[in-house]
Every structure is written in C-alpha cells, then in structure tokens.
Design an enzyme around this catalytic site. Structure first.
Site, PDB file in Angstrom:
ATOM      1  CG  ASN A  76      -1.734   1.224   1.408  1.00 18.56           C
ATOM      2  OD1 ASN A  76      -1.792   2.054   0.503  1.00 18.56           O
ATOM      3  ND2 ASN A  76      -2.382   1.354   2.557  1.00 18.56           N
TER       4      ASN A  76
ATOM      5  CE  LYS B  10       0.053   3.080   4.752  1.00 20.00           C
ATOM      6  NZ  LYS B  10       0.305   3.102   6.190  1.00 20.00           N
TER       7      LYS B  10
ATOM      8  CG  HIS C  32      -5.613   1.766   5.369  1.00 19.92           C
ATOM      9  ND1 HIS C  32      -5.068   2.709   6.207  1.00 19.92           N
ATOM     10  CD2 HIS C  32      -4.650   0.840   5.153  1.00 19.92           C
ATOM     11  CE1 HIS C  32      -3.812   2.369   6.471  1.00 19.92           C
ATOM     12  NE2 HIS C  32      -3.533   1.240   5.844  1.00 19.92           N
TER      13      HIS C  32
ATOM     14  CD  GLU D 233      -2.453   5.325   6.844  1.00 19.45           C
ATOM     15  OE1 GLU D 233      -2.538   5.414   5.598  1.00 19.45           O
ATOM     16  OE2 GLU D 233      -1.487   4.781   7.414  1.00 19.45           O
TER      17      GLU D 233
ATOM     18  CD  GLU E  54      -3.053  -2.694   7.178  1.00 22.87           C
ATOM     19  OE1 GLU E  54      -1.929  -2.852   6.695  1.00 22.87           O
ATOM     20  OE2 GLU E  54      -3.759  -1.725   6.913  1.00 22.87           O
TER      21      GLU E  54
ATOM     22  N   GLY F  29       3.161   2.080  10.599  1.00 24.55           N
ATOM     23  CA  GLY F  29       4.076   3.211  10.446  1.00 24.55           C
ATOM     24  C   GLY F  29       4.851   3.538  11.716  1.00 24.55           C
TER      25      GLY F  29
ATOM     26  CB  SER G 134       5.988  -2.058  11.476  1.00 24.04           C
ATOM     27  OG  SER G 134       5.589  -0.744  11.815  1.00 24.04           O
TER      28      SER G 134
ATOM     29  N   GLY H 165       5.319   1.270   4.352  1.00 24.85           N
ATOM     30  CA  GLY H 165       6.627   1.898   4.115  1.00 24.85           C
ATOM     31  C   GLY H 165       7.611   1.031   3.348  1.00 24.85           C
TER      32      GLY H 165
HETATM   33  P1  13P Z   1       3.496   0.277   7.435  1.00 24.05           P
HETATM   34  O1  13P Z   1       4.004  -0.986   6.799  1.00 24.05           O
HETATM   35  O2  13P Z   1       4.211   1.493   6.947  1.00 24.05           O
HETATM   36  O3  13P Z   1       3.439   0.163   8.907  1.00 24.05           O
HETATM   37  O4  13P Z   1       1.968   0.473   6.935  1.00 24.05           O
HETATM   38  C1  13P Z   1       1.093  -0.582   7.023  1.00 24.05           C
HETATM   39  C2  13P Z   1      -0.158  -0.233   6.326  1.00 24.05           C
HETATM   40  O5  13P Z   1      -0.898   0.637   6.739  1.00 24.05           O
HETATM   41  C3  13P Z   1      -0.487  -0.973   5.096  1.00 24.05           C
HETATM   42  O6  13P Z   1      -1.791  -0.726   4.699  1.00 24.05           O
END
Ligand code: 13P
Length: 265
Positions: free
Chosen positions: A11, A13, A102, A104, A183, A189, A229, A251
C-alpha cells in the site's frame, strides 16, 4: 501445510508519482529476474495512489506479475461525490482489486464500519476483489476491548457479504474475492510490529469468528493478511504462521529493493 495461496501486497498510500512508479516497476522487474529462487506461488498486488492506476503503469507492473488496485472505492457507481472513485470505472480500466476500510481512512477521514461495508459490497458487485482492512488501536487493545472492536468491524464485513451473495451479481463468489487484512493501528508506520504470536492469535480469532458466521469452508479458504511495520526482516517469520496468508506492506513497499525481498521471503 497451508493450502491458501499467499497474497503479498503493498500500500503506497500517498507516495510515488507516475514517473517514480514507472521506474519502480522497471527496477522491481530487474530485481526479481536476477533471483533464481523466484517463484510465482503467491499473488502480488500494489495499491498505488489513483493517478498510477492507468494502463501504462498496469502494463509495467504486469511485467513483474504485480496487479494494481485502488486504495478506496465509493458505494455508488456514479454521482456527485467529489474526489471519490467508482468501482465500476476502475473495473473498466482493467483493474481487479480495491482496498477498503484502511485505518487511515477510519481515523483521519471519518470512515466507519458502515461505510467500509458499503464500499466492500459495491466493489464485489462491480467485479473487483476487495481487501477489507480492520484492526484495533492501542487504547482498544490495552483496555481489553480488542475482540469487541474486531467483532464490530467484521460484522460490517459479514453483512456486506451476505447482501452480495443474496444478489444476482455473486455468481462465482468465493472468499478469495474478499480477503481480510488485520492491521493493528498501533503497528502501522510505527516500526512496532505485532509479535508473530500476537499476529497469529488475532488471525486465528478472525478465522474462527468468521467460521461461526459464514461457515468453515468459507473461513478455511479465506486469505487473512497481516499489516503493520512489515519489513524484509520480519516478513518470513510472519508468513510462516499457520493463519497468516499474506502481508499488506506500507513503508517497506516504497522501495523496490525492500519490496522485492518481501516478495521473495
Ligand atoms: P506500514 O508498513 O508502513 O506500517 O503500513 C502498514 C499499512 O498501513 C499498510 O496498509
């Protein structure tokens, strides 16, 4: 031995523009072709920002056996919904995947279980495969509300699936059309991955809960992905867990080098 084929997803983002995306897949192709151990016993999906979903980037991604998907879709096909994306139009663009719910979107943009469920239903009825994201915050985990939160999130998933299956658009529907991504919000993150035990425990709980609601056949075939992560260093250990059927990487999916390592984990 797990019978479920893993789904390895990234992802992006709101990262990487079209020029960077093109370069990324060229580099990824080189990295993957140089590795003699490469295998295609998994499905690969990247969810880039919407401006990277056109046919040219689909084509370069396809050379790495990567499918593209949208990070969100609306619950109507068309209409006055500024900045939203139509699942039907994405399907017409040649895409097969979308993400909904998600954290976020939930935390920063007011997404609820109800809207996530509506988006899931629309994606499925438009012929997309939809990855449904869920997971608790640190506060919910620490206050012992974790399982209640999971059950509430999965209730919207189950309700959407029930409506889809009852409709006449569901002909060949299977659990592979609606994978779940667990998640935990506190692991996203933050560099703080859930331990393999914590992740496996959550995935087992999700599968058991869905088995009660939707039947063992559905739940046994359902891919449940872990996100939060994930890195080249922890991906293999997570993927070895009996109930972890893939990863959703934020990330570490932004650099072809690290995502290639995860694809080969
Ligand atoms: P990270 O791998 O950066 O923690 O993000 C996970 C995520 O939100 C994937 O949708």
């Amino acid at each position: 031995m797990k019978s479920r084929k893993p789904i390895l997803a990234g992802n992006w983002k709101m990262n990487l523009g079209p020029a960077e995306a093109g370069l990324y897949f060229q580099q990824l192709e080189t990295l993957l072709s140089n590795d003699p151990t490469r295998s295609l016993d998994s499905e690969r999906v990247i969810f880039p920002p919407a401006y990277n979903l056109g046919s040219e980037i689909q084509w370069v991604a396809g050379k790495c056996q990567v499918q593209l998907g949208a990070q969100n879709i609306h619950w109507e096909s068309t209409g006055a919904f500024t900045a939203e994306l139509s699942a039907k139009a994405l399907k017409d663009l040649g895409l097969n995947w979308a993400l909904v719910g998600h954290s976020e979107r939930r935390q920063l943009f007011g997404e609820t279980n109800q809207t996530a469920g509506k988006r899931l239903l629309k994606g499925l009825s438009s012929g997309l495969r939809v990855l449904f994201c869920m997971g608790e915050t640190l506060g919910e985990r620490e206050s012992g509300r974790m399982e209640t939160v999971w059950a509430e999130q999965l209730t919207s998933y189950v309700e959407a699936l029930a409506k889809h299956v009852a409709s006449d658009q569901a002909n060949d529907f299977s659990s592979r059309h609606a994978p779940v991504a667990y998640e935990p919000v506190w692991a996203i993150g933050t560099g703080k991955t859930a331990t393999t035990e914590q992740a496996e425990e959550a995935h087992r709980w999700i599968r058991n809960w869905l088995s009660e609601k939707l039947g063992a056949t559905f739940a046994e075939a359902l891919p449940v992905l872990y996100g939060g992560s994930v890195t080249p260093d922890n991906a293999a250990a997570l993927l070895k867990q009996p109930n972890i059927d893939g990863v959703l990487v934020g990330g570490a999916s932004l650099k072809p080098e690290s995502f290639a390592k995860i694809l080969l984990a």
